[in-house]
Write an enzyme that holds these catalytic residues in place. Structure first.
Site, PDB file in Angstrom:
ATOM      1  N   ASN A   1      37.338  -1.143  29.166  1.00 32.71           N
ATOM      2  CA  ASN A   1      37.965  -1.643  30.392  1.00 32.71           C
ATOM      3  C   ASN A   1      36.888  -2.100  31.357  1.00 32.71           C
ATOM      4  O   ASN A   1      35.702  -2.030  31.063  1.00 32.71           O
ATOM      5  CB  ASN A   1      38.870  -0.565  30.997  1.00 32.71           C
ATOM      6  CG  ASN A   1      38.086   0.682  31.307  1.00 32.71           C
ATOM      7  OD1 ASN A   1      37.182   0.675  32.129  1.00 32.71           O
ATOM      8  ND2 ASN A   1      38.405   1.783  30.609  1.00 32.71           N
TER       9      ASN A   1
ATOM     10  N   ASP B   1      43.135   5.396  27.187  1.00 31.04           N
ATOM     11  CA  ASP B   1      44.254   6.251  26.756  1.00 31.04           C
ATOM     12  C   ASP B   1      44.442   6.209  25.243  1.00 31.04           C
ATOM     13  O   ASP B   1      44.984   7.123  24.653  1.00 31.04           O
ATOM     14  CB  ASP B   1      45.546   5.790  27.436  1.00 31.04           C
ATOM     15  CG  ASP B   1      45.546   6.169  28.912  1.00 31.04           C
ATOM     16  OD1 ASP B   1      45.154   7.304  29.220  1.00 31.04           O
ATOM     17  OD2 ASP B   1      45.917   5.320  29.753  1.00 31.04           O
TER      18      ASP B   1
ATOM     19  N   LYS C   1      31.996  -4.335   9.313  1.00 33.47           N
ATOM     20  CA  LYS C   1      32.603  -5.292  10.250  1.00 33.47           C
ATOM     21  C   LYS C   1      33.899  -5.868   9.659  1.00 33.47           C
ATOM     22  O   LYS C   1      33.924  -6.247   8.468  1.00 33.47           O
ATOM     23  CB  LYS C   1      31.607  -6.427  10.508  1.00 33.47           C
ATOM     24  CG  LYS C   1      32.080  -7.426  11.510  1.00 33.47           C
ATOM     25  CD  LYS C   1      31.057  -8.535  11.714  1.00 33.47           C
ATOM     26  CE  LYS C   1      31.697  -9.668  12.480  1.00 33.47           C
ATOM     27  NZ  LYS C   1      30.861 -10.854  12.523  1.00 33.47           N
TER      28      LYS C   1
ATOM     29  N   PHE D   1      41.651  10.117  39.848  1.00 29.91           N
ATOM     30  CA  PHE D   1      41.843   8.758  40.373  1.00 29.91           C
ATOM     31  C   PHE D   1      43.068   8.179  39.679  1.00 29.91           C
ATOM     32  O   PHE D   1      43.394   8.594  38.568  1.00 29.91           O
ATOM     33  CB  PHE D   1      40.627   7.886  40.053  1.00 29.91           C
ATOM     34  CG  PHE D   1      39.558   7.933  41.113  1.00 29.91           C
ATOM     35  CD1 PHE D   1      38.730   9.030  41.227  1.00 29.91           C
ATOM     36  CD2 PHE D   1      39.395   6.871  42.004  1.00 29.91           C
ATOM     37  CE1 PHE D   1      37.756   9.076  42.197  1.00 29.91           C
ATOM     38  CE2 PHE D   1      38.414   6.905  42.979  1.00 29.91           C
ATOM     39  CZ  PHE D   1      37.595   8.009  43.074  1.00 29.91           C
TER      40      PHE D   1
ATOM     41  N   LYS E   1      51.489  11.815  38.909  1.00 31.77           N
ATOM     42  CA  LYS E   1      50.268  12.305  38.249  1.00 31.77           C
ATOM     43  C   LYS E   1      49.651  13.489  38.988  1.00 31.77           C
ATOM     44  O   LYS E   1      49.132  14.408  38.364  1.00 31.77           O
ATOM     45  CB  LYS E   1      49.229  11.181  38.165  1.00 31.77           C
ATOM     46  CG  LYS E   1      49.508  10.200  37.046  1.00 31.77           C
ATOM     47  CD  LYS E   1      48.439   9.129  36.966  1.00 31.77           C
ATOM     48  CE  LYS E   1      48.813   8.096  35.915  1.00 31.77           C
ATOM     49  NZ  LYS E   1      47.925   6.962  35.868  1.00 31.77           N
TER      50      LYS E   1
HETATM   51  O1  PMT Z   1      34.005   2.089  38.060  1.00 26.78           O
HETATM   52  P1  PMT Z   1      34.366   1.110  39.159  1.00 26.78           P
HETATM   53  O2  PMT Z   1      34.169  -0.313  38.738  1.00 26.78           O
HETATM   54  O3  PMT Z   1      33.667   1.437  40.454  1.00 26.78           O
HETATM   55  O4  PMT Z   1      35.932   1.231  39.448  1.00 26.78           O
HETATM   56  C1  PMT Z   1      36.469   2.424  39.921  1.00 26.78           C
HETATM   57  C2  PMT Z   1      37.731   2.800  39.152  1.00 26.78           C
HETATM   58  C3  PMT Z   1      38.841   1.830  39.493  1.00 26.78           C
HETATM   59  C4  PMT Z   1      37.504   2.831  37.652  1.00 26.78           C
HETATM   60  C5  PMT Z   1      38.083   4.272  39.570  1.00 26.78           C
HETATM   61  O5  PMT Z   1      38.128   4.335  40.924  1.00 26.78           O
HETATM   62  C6  PMT Z   1      39.388   4.737  38.966  1.00 26.78           C
HETATM   63  O6  PMT Z   1      40.461   4.455  39.407  1.00 26.78           O
HETATM   64  N1  PMT Z   1      39.258   5.506  37.887  1.00 26.78           N
HETATM   65  C7  PMT Z   1      40.394   6.033  37.120  1.00 26.78           C
HETATM   66  C8  PMT Z   1      40.990   4.944  36.304  1.00 26.78           C
HETATM   67  C9  PMT Z   1      42.049   5.510  35.381  1.00 26.78           C
HETATM   68  O7  PMT Z   1      41.743   5.782  34.256  1.00 26.78           O
HETATM   69  O8  PMT Z   1      43.206   5.769  35.932  1.00 26.78           O
HETATM   70  P2  PMT Z   1      44.473   6.419  35.159  1.00 26.78           P
HETATM   71  O9  PMT Z   1      45.556   6.277  36.134  1.00 26.78           O
HETATM   72  O10 PMT Z   1      44.614   5.804  33.814  1.00 26.78           O
HETATM   73  O11 PMT Z   1      44.052   7.917  34.959  1.00 26.78           O
HETATM   74  C10 PMT Z   1      44.344   8.916  35.908  1.00 26.78           C
HETATM   75  C11 PMT Z   1      43.287   9.997  35.891  1.00 26.78           C
HETATM   76  O12 PMT Z   1      43.299  10.649  34.625  1.00 26.78           O
HETATM   77  C12 PMT Z   1      41.899   9.497  36.098  1.00 26.78           C
HETATM   78  O13 PMT Z   1      41.208  10.415  36.949  1.00 26.78           O
HETATM   79  C13 PMT Z   1      41.282   9.496  34.707  1.00 26.78           C
HETATM   80  O14 PMT Z   1      39.871   9.774  34.749  1.00 26.78           O
HETATM   81  C14 PMT Z   1      42.034  10.630  34.039  1.00 26.78           C
HETATM   82  N2  PMT Z   1      42.223  10.425  32.590  1.00 26.78           N
HETATM   83  C15 PMT Z   1      42.934   9.343  32.120  1.00 26.78           C
HETATM   84  C16 PMT Z   1      43.129   9.197  30.768  1.00 26.78           C
HETATM   85  C17 PMT Z   1      42.607  10.163  29.890  1.00 26.78           C
HETATM   86  N3  PMT Z   1      42.774  10.039  28.577  1.00 26.78           N
HETATM   87  N4  PMT Z   1      41.922  11.203  30.362  1.00 26.78           N
HETATM   88  C18 PMT Z   1      41.724  11.366  31.695  1.00 26.78           C
HETATM   89  O15 PMT Z   1      41.092  12.332  32.134  1.00 26.78           O
END
Ligand code: PMT
Length: 400
Positions: free
Chosen positions: A209, A278, A288, A322, A336
């Protein structure tokens, strides 16, 4: 951090004195008011004119020269200084300060000041290892002085060993840390994740991503400046962690999962800024994938939700996530924050320019489990990091 700060750079007689010019230039660029003090020996290596030009301030070389202002210069500067640093610091100045000798401007200024004192030693490695020098350093450290370096490597005297002046970048990081006097995160282990994960398809391709890591690295730096023992678990980025932050690089969500779970039990604060994939390809081909007539079909499988798992296991840790959403962001963030048992979640407004992935700025809303929301304006990622940490500190001190 540096704006309106008065920093005295004391330069002593070492070949590394020329590197102090770069340091002074860096301090000026950051907005500090810099005053240089040169010992007699330092003037054999660099000239007052050079440092006057770079610092844009008069350079002090002599205790008894005609004062530039009405006050006694060493007392005036001693009171005004937010920080006194000695770069490079010879065995001689370290020894003099350790035993309380004040026989020139620099040593007298140090004696008269209550400002934090930072030494960056530079000398021959045998001098540095000399038990007298080591005793003086240890004595000064126990009496509140700070030391950065020296580094190991080739020395000007033709030998190799520990005695080189440490890089300007590391000295600057130490200065920044000292300019933040309050250390509310002292003694706390803080786990921060940053950047994207890469999920390999074959030896040359992966799913990922747009996360640049900027948000997570800003958090790591700010947490370190506030005294935290910071562990940054980072996916692939182009960023360098702030000196002093422990950084472990990972590639995949599974690797991040393993490292995070290992650090979690003895962490007090966890902030998950990483954009974790995810899903990952069901199979990581060893060869490859060849282009053929048919477009290959990609089979995916789910990655562990690390944050969800942390929420289930949490025992007193402050847990912050986040959220990056493109539709009904608030609804999803509210779900969440509860589902993952978080103390709060930081929702990025991905619909706005200057927010989210790759940008220098961010526009975020703090979403709390009790339904409260706090919307912040567009701020730099450093400022967002400061506010996230301020909220964590507030919550941990029971001030909510
Ligand atoms: O890195 P930058 O370019 O500065 O950008 C910042 C950012 C947008 C990446 C950051 O601020 C941000 O939003 N990060 C979380 C992105 C994300 O994965 O969001 P989510 O809504 O899919 O996940 C929610 C939370 O679960 C997040 O804290 C993530 O770290 C966590 N997660 C998600 C999936 C997973 N399999 N395991 C996790 O722990």
């Amino acid at each position: 951090m540096f704006k309106n700060k008065c920093i005295v750079v004391g330069i002593t007689g070492s070949i590394a004195a020329y590197k102090a010019i770069d340091l002074v230039s860096n301090l000026k660029k950051k907005g500090a008011e810099v005053h240089c003090v040169l010992t007699k020996a330092a003037q054999e290596f660099v000239t007052p004119l050079t440092l006057r030009t770079i610092s844009q301030n008069p350079v002090i070389t002599d205790l008894f020269s005609e004062p530039i202002t009405w006050n006694v210069a060493h007392v005036g500067l001693a009171e005004k200084a937010d920080l006194i640093m000695v770069v490079p610091a010879t065995a001689n100045i370290i020894g003099k300060v350790a035993v309380g000798i004040a026989d020139d401007f620099l040593s007298t200024l140090i004696m008269a000041s209550k400002a934090p004192l930072l030494f960056a030693p530079a000398m021959n490695h045998k001098m540095y290892q000399n038990p007298l020098v080591q005793r003086n350093i240890a004595f000064l450290q126990t009496h509140g002085s700070f030391f950065v370096g020296p580094a190991s490597g080739a020395l000007a005297c033709g030998t190799k060993g520990q005695g080189r002046l440490i890089d300007t970048e590391i000295i600057m990081a130490q200065v920044e840390a000292l300019l933040v006097p309050e250390k509310p995160l002292q003694g706390l282990k803080i786990l921060i994740t940053a950047g994207p994960t890469r999920e390999p398809l074959d030896p040359v391709r992966f799913l990922s991503n747009y996360s640049s890591g900027k948000m997570g690295y800003a958090l790591a730096k700010q947490a370190y400046l506030l005294g935290g023992n910071v562990f940054l678990i980072s996916g692939p980025t182009n960023l360098k962690p702030f000196p002093g932050v422990h950084c472990q690089q990972i590639e995949t969500a599974l690797e991040m999962h393993e490292v995070v779970m290992e650090h979690f039990p003895d962490s007090q604060i966890v902030i998950k800024a990483a954009a974790v994939a995810d899903f990952r390809p069901l199979e990581n081909k060893t060869e490859k994938i060849k282009k053929g007539k048919e477009v290959p079909c990609l089979n995916l499988t789910g990655n562990p939700d690390i944050l969800l798992e942390l929420g289930k296991q949490k025992q007193g840790q402050t847990l912050v996530g986040f959220a990056a959403e493109t539709e009904q962001p608030l609804v999803h963030a509210q779900r969440k924050v509860k589902e993952k048992n978080l103390d709060f979640i930081v929702l990025n407004d991905l619909t706005q320019p200057g927010a989210g992935f790759g940008t220098e700025t961010n526009i975020v809303t703090f979403v709390f489990p009790d339904g409260r929301v706090e919307k912040l304006p567009k701020l730099s990622k450093m400022e967002v990091a400061q506010l996230i940490l301020a909220e964590i500190i507030r919550q941990r001190s029971g001030l909510v």
